[in-house]
Scaffold this motif. Structure first.
Motif, short mmCIF file in Angstrom:
data_model
loop_
_atom_site.label_atom_id
_atom_site.label_comp_id
_atom_site.label_asym_id
_atom_site.label_seq_id
_atom_site.Cartn_x
_atom_site.Cartn_y
_atom_site.Cartn_z
N GLN B 75 43.73 57.59 27.97
CA GLN B 75 42.77 57.30 26.95
C GLN B 75 42.90 58.43 26.07
O GLN B 75 42.53 58.29 24.76
N LEU B 246 41.39 62.73 42.11
CA LEU B 246 42.06 62.38 43.33
C LEU B 246 41.65 62.94 44.39
O LEU B 246 41.19 62.64 45.70
N ILE B 249 38.07 61.39 45.48
CA ILE B 249 38.33 60.03 46.13
C ILE B 249 38.75 60.39 47.58
O ILE B 249 38.08 59.69 48.46
N ILE B 252 35.36 61.30 49.22
CA ILE B 252 34.47 60.61 49.58
C ILE B 252 35.04 59.84 50.65
O ILE B 252 34.22 59.63 51.83
N ARG B 253 36.24 59.58 51.04
CA ARG B 253 36.96 59.09 52.26
C ARG B 253 36.54 59.68 53.25
O ARG B 253 36.22 58.88 54.36
N GLN B 256 32.69 59.36 54.30
CA GLN B 256 32.57 58.11 54.98
C GLN B 256 33.12 58.13 56.10
O GLN B 256 32.52 57.50 57.17
N GLU B 261 28.20 61.01 54.43
CA GLU B 261 28.22 60.60 52.92
C GLU B 261 26.85 60.93 52.39
O GLU B 261 26.49 60.96 51.39
N LEU B 272 34.35 58.77 37.70
CA LEU B 272 34.88 57.55 38.30
C LEU B 272 34.35 56.17 37.81
O LEU B 272 33.18 56.29 37.62
N GLU B 273 35.01 55.45 37.26
CA GLU B 273 34.64 54.27 36.50
C GLU B 273 33.83 53.49 37.65
O GLU B 273 32.43 52.76 37.24
N THR B 274 34.11 53.43 38.80
CA THR B 274 33.43 52.55 39.56
C THR B 274 32.40 53.67 40.65
O THR B 274 31.99 53.26 41.65
N ASP B 276 29.47 54.13 40.39
CA ASP B 276 28.13 53.51 40.56
C ASP B 276 28.30 52.62 41.99
O ASP B 276 27.00 52.08 42.24
N LEU B 277 29.37 52.16 42.27
CA LEU B 277 29.43 51.35 43.09
C LEU B 277 29.48 51.62 44.74
O LEU B 277 29.40 51.01 45.64
N MET B 278 29.53 52.99 44.79
CA MET B 278 29.71 53.47 46.26
C MET B 278 28.29 53.98 46.63
O MET B 278 27.26 53.88 45.76
N LYS B 279 28.47 54.08 47.98
CA LYS B 279 26.89 54.44 48.66
C LYS B 279 27.25 55.67 49.22
O LYS B 279 27.79 55.78 50.32
#
Lengths: 332, 332
Positions: B75, B246, B249, B252-253, B256, B261, B272-274, B276-279
């Motif tokens: 970017q 990294l 990530i 989080i793994r 979970q 979590e 992280l672009e995604t 908002d998609l995690m819980k």
DNA sequence: CTTGCGCCCGACAACGTTGTCAGGTCATTG
DNA sequence: CAATGACCTGACAACGTTGTCGGGCGCAAG
């Protein structure tokens, strides 16, 4: 070089010989020259050399991609760079942002800088204008999309087969109402993935419901909106095949917002690095950008090494990454 | 150019004048030359021109980053490219992969190609070797990390403040046992983020527990393993600040996998672009690569335009993206 | 001792372009 | 009508380098 020659007390041609490792320079002289060059922090001018050099190679290649910031393109770029570095090459990259005019501008800019070869992600409807460069000895390899109007090497993802894999996977879990979310139709990969979707549905004997096919999506927000309307349908899809990364992200967002992420199956084209961290984890069809870039660069250097072989299209297969969202069963 | 001149029946200097839009060419002659150039598909050789041209500008700049495939660097790259294009410049990028030797190799390679300026992410312990280039008129701007041994413009993320924000946020939710997961200590940004963590703990009057600080992480798998051992501690952390993408990530793994979590808070440095998609959705400290790249390029062109001003360090602030994982409350 | 050959080395032209300069044409002015 | 100046144009050198070629030197063989 002049200065180095003077300092070492030799002719400039001798300096040239030492710098280029040519034979017929005595050890003592060579050492003197090397010392002088080091003292003056001399760096040869590659481009001035090319002007006269027999092969006239700038040892630089031009790369045209959708955007250097796009993760897929960036990985292709890195793979190309790796091969290029091994050959002593540098890479001039340009982002096209799917703008046909930018493609022309970039080719001109790189051509004026005399790159030795092009690796291009075609954007325009016609790449025949590149034939001039090929005829003049600047080889061309296309990546990700096939060129039109010119026969040349090309390395692409197995878009149709990948899409078929995704759909077949969903069908095998009992789905028959599978929505397709496609990118802009002017993008070749979007058309191919749609074609794969349709082909596999046909192969499975499933009738196509036009209401489940939405094309022309290009960002996550639009995808989210579309998925919301799809789910509100009287007879909604039980599974979704989203054919591009941002669309997949937008789809997940919609499913989560509506609380349907555990009862509507989803397979996305293009892998998500964090796909396993979501609930459910996202099943995807992963491309192999590293291999695509490497193969493209290798084809280009094969041309530069004078051993091209016939122009051919290389298809790099996808890999189905099974994680959960694609294994949600369909109606019994 | 020779051929164009012959075809148009004029001298080569006149062709040069037309191509470069110099005055004192009659309209008729100019038109003949343009037609001839178009017929022959003539492209001027930028480098041959530079050889004689007064300013000697290659209109190319060199960019050294960790890896063109790294999302943050990519970017930054794109933002630089945007500014460069506006100035008619192309960008030669090289990936260093944190290899000090690669930094030298890349500078040499770009210097031989006579780039007009360098934008560098320093890897080595010392960038004083770049002074030669600066003295010879090739400006230098550093990004993401500060250079050592040379005074030059520099654009970096507010690492310390960003880390403090993250920790302060966690403290405000009642946490006092906050773990820090750091990257390799030889990386400057890793050290600064650790410093921010320590400073903010001190400011909050929280005693540091060395058992909660793990450094030298560089990939997700190792981070996962480390988090597992942290949680198994007799007195485990109630919150985690992971200082790189990294690592986040991997964290989080682990959370979970252990089902923690929702009861151990997490803030990650780098968005992280995604996320908002995690819980729960992941709270992060977002950097602003676009702004960093743009500012760096603008500083470089300020030098090229001859109006540099004093060397200064620009710090681009981070932004706390509140999503959920960082707002899990600590012990009452 | 001469010849021939192999090894070093530098003068010079050339690559494709631009800067300099001088020459030539034409209209305008005194 | 001559002088002036504005405008066009091309010959030539130069940028930093490499290809070509020929010269000088030392050594081995005849």
């Amino acid at each position: 070089m002049r200065d180095v020659a003077r300092l070492a007390g030799v002719g400039i041609k001798t300096v040239s010989r030492v710098i280029n490792g040519e034979p017929n320079v005595s050890v003592a002289t060579a050492e003197r020259v090397r010392r002088a060059a080091a003292d003056l922090l001399y760096e040869p001018d590659l481009h001035a050399g090319n002007l006269r050099r027999a092969d006239g190679r700038s040892r630089t290649l031009g790369l045209l991609v959708s955007s250097v910031a796009n993760p897929f393109a960036a990985q292709v770029h890195r793979a190309i760079e790796r091969v290029a570095n091994a050959y002593g090459y540098a890479v001039l990259a340009a982002s096209l942002e799917d703008d046909p005019a930018a493609e022309l501008r970039a080719v001109t800019a790189l051509s004026r800088r005399r790159v030795d070869g092009f690796i291009v992600t075609p954007v325009r409807d016609d790449q025949s204008y590149l034939r001039v460069h090929v005829d003049r000895g600047t080889p061309l390899v296309c990546v990700d999309r096939t060129p039109k109007g010119i026969e040349t090497d090309c390395v692409v993802t197995g878009n149709i087969d990948g899409a078929r894999d995704a759909v077949r996977h969903l069908v095998s879990y009992g789905h028959r109402r599978i929505a397709f979310l496609g990118d802009l139709e002017r993008i070749e990969t979007a058309r191919l993935r749609r074609e794969g979707y349709l082909t596999e549905l046909a192969a499975a004997g499933i009738e196509v419901d036009p209401a489940l096919i939405v094309l022309g999506l290009h960002d996550d927000a639009t995808a989210t909106a579309v998925v919301r309307t799809l789910i509100a349908l009287p007879d909604p899809p039980t599974a979704i095949f989203s054919s591009q990364n941002l669309i997949t992200i937008g789809t997940i967002r919609a499913l989560q917002q509506l609380g349907h992420e555990h009862d509507i199956a989803l397979v996305g084209f293009d892998d998500l690095e964090t796909g396993d961290l979501m609930k459910p984890a996202i099943t995807t069809v992963a491309q192999d950008p590293d291999r695509i870039g490497r193969l493209a660069a290798e084809r280009l250097f094969a041309h530069l090494d004078g051993d091209p072989g016939p122009a051919r299209q290389v298809v790099v297969p996808t890999r189905l990454v099974v994680r959960g969202s694609g294994e949600i069963p369909g109606p019994a």
